[in-house]
Write an enzyme that holds these catalytic residues in place. Sequence first.
Site, PDB file in Angstrom:
ATOM      1  CE1 TYR A 258      -3.969   1.974   0.521  1.00  0.00           C
ATOM      2  CE2 TYR A 258      -2.777   3.238   1.771  1.00  0.00           C
ATOM      3  CZ  TYR A 258      -3.895   2.957   1.071  1.00  0.00           C
ATOM      4  OH  TYR A 258      -4.812   4.211   1.270  1.00  0.00           O
TER       5      TYR A 258
ATOM      6  NE  ARG B  41     -14.730  13.294 -30.675  1.00  0.00           N
ATOM      7  CZ  ARG B  41     -14.647  13.421 -29.364  1.00  0.00           C
ATOM      8  NH1 ARG B  41     -13.872  14.482 -29.059  1.00  0.00           N
ATOM      9  NH2 ARG B  41     -14.993  12.716 -28.510  1.00  0.00           N
TER      10      ARG B  41
ATOM     11  CE  LYS C  70      -6.533   9.358 -24.847  1.00  0.00           C
ATOM     12  NZ  LYS C  70      -7.226  10.717 -24.406  1.00  0.00           N
TER      13      LYS C  70
ATOM     14  CG  PHE D 115      -9.477  16.621 -24.525  1.00  0.00           C
ATOM     15  CD1 PHE D 115      -9.611  16.244 -25.714  1.00  0.00           C
ATOM     16  CD2 PHE D 115      -9.750  15.575 -23.430  1.00  0.00           C
ATOM     17  CE1 PHE D 115      -9.800  15.016 -25.678  1.00  0.00           C
ATOM     18  CE2 PHE D 115     -10.072  14.451 -23.433  1.00  0.00           C
ATOM     19  CZ  PHE D 115     -10.166  14.011 -24.769  1.00  0.00           C
ATOM     20  CB  THR D 116     -14.455  16.572 -24.053  1.00  0.00           C
ATOM     21  OG1 THR D 116     -13.596  15.356 -23.764  1.00  0.00           O
ATOM     22  CG2 THR D 116     -14.875  16.622 -25.423  1.00  0.00           C
TER      23      THR D 116
ATOM     24  CG  PHE E 198     -20.699  12.671 -27.201  1.00  0.00           C
ATOM     25  CD1 PHE E 198     -21.022  14.060 -26.406  1.00  0.00           C
ATOM     26  CD2 PHE E 198     -19.635  11.935 -26.928  1.00  0.00           C
ATOM     27  CE1 PHE E 198     -20.160  14.263 -25.224  1.00  0.00           C
ATOM     28  CE2 PHE E 198     -18.780  12.038 -25.898  1.00  0.00           C
ATOM     29  CZ  PHE E 198     -19.138  13.198 -25.052  1.00  0.00           C
TER      30      PHE E 198
ATOM     31  CG  ASP F 263      -3.463  17.228 -21.703  1.00  0.00           C
ATOM     32  OD1 ASP F 263      -2.828  16.141 -21.811  1.00  0.00           O
ATOM     33  OD2 ASP F 263      -4.688  17.179 -22.042  1.00  0.00           O
TER      34      ASP F 263
HETATM   35  C1  LIG Z   1      -7.696  11.515 -23.325  1.00  0.00           C
HETATM   36  C2  LIG Z   1      -7.161  12.957 -23.050  1.00  0.00           C
HETATM   37  C3  LIG Z   1      -7.423  13.308 -21.663  1.00  0.00           C
HETATM   38  C4  LIG Z   1      -8.141  12.735 -20.582  1.00  0.00           C
HETATM   39  O1  LIG Z   1      -7.695  11.404 -20.253  1.00  0.00           O
HETATM   40  P1  LIG Z   1      -8.351  10.005 -19.670  1.00  0.00           P
HETATM   41  O2  LIG Z   1      -7.375   9.348 -19.361  1.00  0.00           O
HETATM   42  O3  LIG Z   1      -9.329   9.626 -20.875  1.00  0.00           O
HETATM   43  O4  LIG Z   1      -9.162  10.555 -18.689  1.00  0.00           O
HETATM   44  C5  LIG Z   1      -7.028  14.590 -21.457  1.00  0.00           C
HETATM   45  N1  LIG Z   1      -6.402  15.258 -22.739  1.00  0.00           N
HETATM   46  C6  LIG Z   1      -5.985  14.824 -23.656  1.00  0.00           C
HETATM   47  C7  LIG Z   1      -5.273  15.544 -24.737  1.00  0.00           C
HETATM   48  C8  LIG Z   1      -6.193  13.498 -24.092  1.00  0.00           C
HETATM   49  O5  LIG Z   1      -6.314  12.990 -25.129  1.00  0.00           O
END
Ligand SMILES: *Cc1c(COP(=O)(O)O)cnc(C)c1O
Length: 481
Positions: A80, A388, A265, A132-133, A454, A222
């Site tokens: 932990y 999109r 990613k 980004f969303t 969506f 980011d």
């Molecule tokens: C996917 C993504 C996020 C969010 O990441 P999650 O792991 O899906 O929560 C934030 N910024 C960018 C540019 C992304 O492509």
Amino acid sequence: MADIHFYTGEALPLELHKVRIVQHLNLVPVERRAEAIAEAGYNTFLLRNRDIFLDMLTDSGVNAMSDRQLAAMMIADDSYAGSETFTRLTDALERVFGTKYFLPAHQGRAAENIIAMTFVKPGTIIPMNYHFTTTKAHITRLGGTVEEVVIDEGVKVTSDFPFKGNFDLEKLEKLLKEKGDRIPFVRIEAGTNLIGGQPLSLENIEKTADLVHRYGKLVVMDASLLQDNLYFIKVREEKAKNLSIPEITRRISEKMDIIYFSARKLGFARGGGISIHDKSLYLKMRELVPMFEGFLTYGGMSVREMEAMAVGLDETMDMDVISQGPLFIEYMTKELIKLGIPVVTPAGGLGCHLDASRFIPHVSQEEYPAGALGAAVYIAGSVRGMERGTISEQREPDGSEHLASVELLRLALPRRVFTASQVKYAVDRIKWLYDNRNLIGGLRFVEEPSSLRFFFGRLEPVSDWPEKLVRKFREDFGESL
Ligand SMILES: *Cc1c(COP(=O)(O)O)cnc(C)c1O
């Protein structure tokens, strides 16, 4: 990166890995595809994997792992607190970014939540090249607003500009000058997702960071799509020709105060976190991790995924690894262009984007061309993309439709997942569809949730166009799948 040309001159990307574990794929007949998309309310998010041949919905959490990543998962340390796994991950981040401090979070948006809770309050403005969303959602939830300062070229669907994700430095400076007191940090999104995975140049990143620092503000990156951006800097930017990928990465990270990422990613695993140079900044955000994510040494992630991420981060410094995604996307984009099919150019990271407004100009924006094209591409080839366009927007407070500035169908290429012949197949079916584009009609909502429509919304075709498409497919392909 290995420089390999085919003797015949064919421009085909070559897989620099071999497949050692496979997953069986189903390719169901076109009649079943039409049925499946109807069951899914013409929303590709609601399709089931058993009905999908090539899943090009997203690149998130679905990238192929290496044998070394899988091996590392076996030695994960579950303790932990004081886990060796955490130390290995922090060390990998220090090797790659030179950062001393790391706050783990269960995925990218959780890192965004922590950063937003630390710096955003009502009235705060966060400038960024593009939103980004999930980023925007966390900032607006706390009463802040997002200001996009991407160069004009960034929002042009077709262009040959190599760095469409660049900041417009004049606009950014104006904003810093006029509204600086409301700006705690500027966010740089590498491999700008929503405009088609488009990169920033090293020069623009450095100039942006210097400018922001002159105004005494923090620079936050980011880095979720940084691996693709590194590749593009290396191959498209004169200034970076003689720099290695680790050198380019360090040049970038040295200018950043905070680097956060989705490891779904970056690092070819699942998870996320925040890397920081400065101890006081680290301390400012630290307590939010045990409160919302988990203890400081795992932050809601599985330790197995953390081990995979540590290895994946080191592998990200290898051009043979990070070139695979962009090369396959470039191949797909160029093949589609050769066939006259409208796509976003230049090719970016993350995926290939069909321009639905030019693919089916006869479908009005009120009838969701990108959503309709997504359903049609699925019927044509059992290939799943992501809308999109207008469906991804939210209605105005008065209930009227907010028409999107672009209507795109994203066909993501999860990294190292699909082979060249699978990409060729997708191109072939899209070409067939393009030749029969007049058959495609629009969609309308039958169930429309007030938020995140969506994801959950259900639609229906405005006419019997899906049946027509199935009949034409049978005429042209006979008994073939
Ligand atoms: C996917 C993504 C996020 C969010 O990441 P999650 O792991 O899906 O929560 C934030 N910024 C960018 C540019 C992304 O492509």
